[in-house]
Design a protein around this motif. Structure first.
Motif, PDB file in Angstrom:
ATOM      1  N   TYR A  25       0.701  -1.382  -0.021  1.00 35.95           N
ATOM      2  CA  TYR A  25       0.048   0.176  -0.088  1.00 35.95           C
ATOM      3  C   TYR A  25       1.013   1.200   0.184  1.00 35.95           C
ATOM      4  O   TYR A  25       0.500   2.097  -0.711  1.00 35.95           O
ATOM      5  CB  TYR A  25      -1.023   0.129   1.258  1.00 35.95           C
ATOM      6  CG  TYR A  25      -1.727   1.263   1.340  1.00 35.95           C
ATOM      7  CD1 TYR A  25      -2.992   1.432   0.385  1.00 35.95           C
ATOM      8  CD2 TYR A  25      -1.326   2.380   2.205  1.00 35.95           C
ATOM      9  CE1 TYR A  25      -3.672   2.621   0.534  1.00 35.95           C
ATOM     10  CE2 TYR A  25      -2.140   3.567   2.194  1.00 35.95           C
ATOM     11  CZ  TYR A  25      -3.270   3.476   1.505  1.00 35.95           C
ATOM     12  OH  TYR A  25      -3.870   4.742   1.597  1.00 35.95           O
ATOM     13  N   LEU A  26       1.932   1.316   1.000  1.00 32.31           N
ATOM     14  CA  LEU A  26       2.803   2.334   0.737  1.00 32.31           C
ATOM     15  C   LEU A  26       3.455   2.763  -0.442  1.00 32.31           C
ATOM     16  O   LEU A  26       3.888   3.764  -0.642  1.00 32.31           O
ATOM     17  CB  LEU A  26       3.823   2.301   2.071  1.00 32.31           C
ATOM     18  CG  LEU A  26       3.128   2.235   3.382  1.00 32.31           C
ATOM     19  CD1 LEU A  26       4.045   2.030   4.283  1.00 32.31           C
ATOM     20  CD2 LEU A  26       2.591   3.753   3.489  1.00 32.31           C
ATOM     21  N   MET A  27       3.839   1.417  -1.039  1.00 32.72           N
ATOM     22  CA  MET A  27       4.356   1.601  -2.438  1.00 32.72           C
ATOM     23  C   MET A  27       3.434   2.123  -3.533  1.00 32.72           C
ATOM     24  O   MET A  27       4.034   2.935  -4.558  1.00 32.72           O
ATOM     25  CB  MET A  27       5.200   0.462  -2.839  1.00 32.72           C
ATOM     26  CG  MET A  27       6.558   0.134  -1.953  1.00 32.72           C
ATOM     27  SD  MET A  27       7.056  -1.532  -2.807  1.00 32.72           S
ATOM     28  CE  MET A  27       7.996  -1.927  -0.958  1.00 32.72           C
ATOM     29  N   VAL A  28       2.386   1.648  -3.614  1.00 29.21           N
ATOM     30  CA  VAL A  28       1.265   2.246  -4.751  1.00 29.21           C
ATOM     31  C   VAL A  28       0.239   2.965  -4.468  1.00 29.21           C
ATOM     32  O   VAL A  28      -0.501   3.604  -5.161  1.00 29.21           O
ATOM     33  CB  VAL A  28       0.820   0.677  -5.204  1.00 29.21           C
ATOM     34  CG1 VAL A  28       1.675  -0.177  -5.953  1.00 29.21           C
ATOM     35  CG2 VAL A  28      -0.182   0.007  -4.224  1.00 29.21           C
ATOM     36  N   GLY A  29      -0.182   3.280  -3.046  1.00 31.50           N
ATOM     37  CA  GLY A  29      -0.893   4.479  -2.456  1.00 31.50           C
ATOM     38  C   GLY A  29      -2.406   4.187  -2.895  1.00 31.50           C
ATOM     39  O   GLY A  29      -3.265   4.848  -2.879  1.00 31.50           O
ATOM     40  N   ASP A  30      -2.959   2.727  -3.272  1.00 25.73           N
ATOM     41  CA  ASP A  30      -4.218   2.289  -3.333  1.00 25.73           C
ATOM     42  C   ASP A  30      -4.375   0.889  -2.798  1.00 25.73           C
ATOM     43  O   ASP A  30      -3.610   0.073  -3.040  1.00 25.73           O
ATOM     44  CB  ASP A  30      -4.354   2.312  -4.930  1.00 25.73           C
ATOM     45  CG  ASP A  30      -5.876   1.958  -5.160  1.00 25.73           C
ATOM     46  OD1 ASP A  30      -6.230   0.763  -5.164  1.00 25.73           O
ATOM     47  OD2 ASP A  30      -6.874   2.662  -5.129  1.00 25.73           O
ATOM     48  N   VAL A 106       3.121  14.643   4.122  1.00 24.26           N
ATOM     49  CA  VAL A 106       4.162  13.603   3.862  1.00 24.26           C
ATOM     50  C   VAL A 106       3.758  12.611   2.989  1.00 24.26           C
ATOM     51  O   VAL A 106       4.617  12.197   1.963  1.00 24.26           O
ATOM     52  CB  VAL A 106       4.796  13.107   5.099  1.00 24.26           C
ATOM     53  CG1 VAL A 106       5.593  11.787   4.927  1.00 24.26           C
ATOM     54  CG2 VAL A 106       5.103  14.403   5.997  1.00 24.26           C
ATOM     55  N   TRP A 107       2.537  12.181   3.210  1.00 23.05           N
ATOM     56  CA  TRP A 107       1.898  11.094   2.334  1.00 23.05           C
ATOM     57  C   TRP A 107       1.803  11.472   0.786  1.00 23.05           C
ATOM     58  O   TRP A 107       2.038  10.868  -0.145  1.00 23.05           O
ATOM     59  CB  TRP A 107       0.513  10.497   2.896  1.00 23.05           C
ATOM     60  CG  TRP A 107      -0.252   9.686   1.960  1.00 23.05           C
ATOM     61  CD1 TRP A 107      -1.204   9.828   1.382  1.00 23.05           C
ATOM     62  CD2 TRP A 107       0.183   8.483   1.727  1.00 23.05           C
ATOM     63  NE1 TRP A 107      -1.791   8.688   0.731  1.00 23.05           N
ATOM     64  CE2 TRP A 107      -0.809   7.954   0.954  1.00 23.05           C
ATOM     65  CE3 TRP A 107       1.254   7.723   1.990  1.00 23.05           C
ATOM     66  CZ2 TRP A 107      -0.497   6.471   0.145  1.00 23.05           C
ATOM     67  CZ3 TRP A 107       1.348   6.473   1.376  1.00 23.05           C
ATOM     68  CH2 TRP A 107       0.397   5.892   0.718  1.00 23.05           C
ATOM     69  N   ARG A 108       1.409  12.683   0.694  1.00 20.70           N
ATOM     70  CA  ARG A 108       1.335  13.138  -0.890  1.00 20.70           C
ATOM     71  C   ARG A 108       2.614  13.256  -1.628  1.00 20.70           C
ATOM     72  O   ARG A 108       2.902  12.813  -2.576  1.00 20.70           O
ATOM     73  CB  ARG A 108       0.753  14.583  -0.926  1.00 20.70           C
ATOM     74  CG  ARG A 108      -0.929  14.353  -0.663  1.00 20.70           C
ATOM     75  CD  ARG A 108      -1.543  15.801  -0.909  1.00 20.70           C
ATOM     76  NE  ARG A 108      -1.219  16.750  -0.242  1.00 20.70           N
ATOM     77  CZ  ARG A 108      -1.545  17.395   0.877  1.00 20.70           C
ATOM     78  NH1 ARG A 108      -2.826  17.165   1.257  1.00 20.70           N
ATOM     79  NH2 ARG A 108      -0.930  18.556   1.423  1.00 20.70           N
ATOM     80  N   ALA A 112       4.407  11.179  -4.866  1.00 24.61           N
ATOM     81  CA  ALA A 112       4.879  11.784  -5.890  1.00 24.61           C
ATOM     82  C   ALA A 112       6.358  11.660  -6.159  1.00 24.61           C
ATOM     83  O   ALA A 112       6.820  11.822  -7.413  1.00 24.61           O
ATOM     84  CB  ALA A 112       5.029  13.304  -5.605  1.00 24.61           C
ATOM     85  N   LEU A 113       6.954  10.851  -5.400  1.00 27.77           N
ATOM     86  CA  LEU A 113       8.268  10.180  -5.774  1.00 27.77           C
ATOM     87  C   LEU A 113       8.515   9.156  -6.907  1.00 27.77           C
ATOM     88  O   LEU A 113       7.336   8.488  -7.022  1.00 27.77           O
ATOM     89  CB  LEU A 113       8.955   9.626  -4.513  1.00 27.77           C
ATOM     90  CG  LEU A 113       9.267  10.481  -3.382  1.00 27.77           C
ATOM     91  CD1 LEU A 113       9.797   9.882  -2.029  1.00 27.77           C
ATOM     92  CD2 LEU A 113      10.417  11.651  -3.692  1.00 27.77           C
ATOM     93  N   GLY A 152      15.496  10.395  -2.456  1.00 23.73           N
ATOM     94  CA  GLY A 152      14.262  10.666  -2.133  1.00 23.73           C
ATOM     95  C   GLY A 152      13.867  11.521  -0.767  1.00 23.73           C
ATOM     96  O   GLY A 152      13.001  12.334  -0.734  1.00 23.73           O
ATOM     97  N   LEU A 153      14.938  11.544   0.209  1.00 18.39           N
ATOM     98  CA  LEU A 153      14.857  12.264   1.367  1.00 18.39           C
ATOM     99  C   LEU A 153      14.974  13.754   0.841  1.00 18.39           C
ATOM    100  O   LEU A 153      14.510  14.769   1.419  1.00 18.39           O
ATOM    101  CB  LEU A 153      15.610  12.042   2.481  1.00 18.39           C
ATOM    102  CG  LEU A 153      15.537  10.480   3.265  1.00 18.39           C
ATOM    103  CD1 LEU A 153      16.314  10.586   4.158  1.00 18.39           C
ATOM    104  CD2 LEU A 153      14.053  10.800   3.779  1.00 18.39           C
ATOM    105  N   ALA A 154      15.950  14.005  -0.074  1.00 17.54           N
ATOM    106  CA  ALA A 154      16.249  15.420  -0.648  1.00 17.54           C
ATOM    107  C   ALA A 154      14.937  15.980  -1.334  1.00 17.54           C
ATOM    108  O   ALA A 154      14.544  16.999  -1.092  1.00 17.54           O
ATOM    109  CB  ALA A 154      17.390  15.235  -1.570  1.00 17.54           C
ATOM    110  N   LYS A 155      14.243  15.096  -2.146  1.00 17.88           N
ATOM    111  CA  LYS A 155      13.020  15.627  -2.678  1.00 17.88           C
ATOM    112  C   LYS A 155      11.993  16.027  -1.696  1.00 17.88           C
ATOM    113  O   LYS A 155      11.090  16.787  -1.679  1.00 17.88           O
ATOM    114  CB  LYS A 155      12.481  14.527  -3.775  1.00 17.88           C
ATOM    115  CG  LYS A 155      13.205  14.482  -4.995  1.00 17.88           C
ATOM    116  CD  LYS A 155      12.920  13.643  -6.140  1.00 17.88           C
ATOM    117  CE  LYS A 155      13.667  13.617  -7.332  1.00 17.88           C
ATOM    118  NZ  LYS A 155      13.211  12.605  -8.571  1.00 17.88           N
TER     119      LYS A 155
END
Length: 179
Positions: A25-30, A106-108, A112-113, A152-155
């Motif tokens: 879920y955390l990888m795909v968001g659905d 944070v979730w959004r 977006a990454l 990822g953290l920088a973005k």
């Protein structure tokens, strides 16, 4: 596959399904897409079960299947992160109608990454895997995990600004030691 192997796999699948679904879920968001992803990964794990030398490695095998499948889904032409819906939204709704996850900056930002950066962050920080375990799950070198996490953290930091404080593991350790 023997009856004993089937029983061992069924026990594994039942015992780890929630954790695997959370990572997916955390990888795909659905949620529904995550369920599909877990089912596909469990199918791959079931097929490989007789070849696994040690059934304790089944979770690592399944996580790798989740990660590589999620990344390949994102790369697939035409997917473009679209999800079907029966009713189109009319516009901005009141805050009580918006799911908590959609209000969370944070979730959004995480959603977006790029897929590999998101997978690296999910495995490292949400699933609390080591760099080596994350590299194994992603099928890459530890150095790649480090660079994907750093990027990822920088973005996330650039996108969130001062809204949320994001710390690397080294920074968290330094703060804990100095306090």
């Amino acid at each position: 596959m023997s009856t004993r192997d089937r029983a061992a796999f069924a026990e594994f699948a039942a015992g780890r399904a929630r954790s695997l679904h959370r990572a997916a879920y955390l990888m795909v968001g659905d949620s529904q897409l995550a369920q599909d992803l877990v089912q596909e990964a469990l199918t791959k794990t079931y097929v490989a079960w007789p070849r696994l030398r040690d059934p304790r490695n089944a979770e690592a095998y399944c996580r790798k299947a989740i990660t590589t499948t999620a990344i390949s889904w994102f790369r697939r032409k035409g997917w473009a992160n679209e999800r079907p819906t029966e009713i189109l939204p009319e516009g901005e709704q009141g805050a009580h109608d918006v799911p908590i996850a959609d209000r969370d900056p944070v979730w959004r930002a995480l959603r977006a990454l790029p897929p590999r950066q998101r997978a690296a962050l999910v495995l490292r920080y949400f699933e609390d895997l080591t760099e080596a375990q994350t590299a194994q799950a992603m099928g890459c070198a530890v150095g790649t995990v480090k660079s994907q996490v750093a990027a990822g953290l920088a973005k996330l930091r650039a996108q969130l600004g001062d809204e949320v404080e994001l710390l690397s593991p080294d920074e968290m350790t330094e703060r804990t030691v100095t306090r």
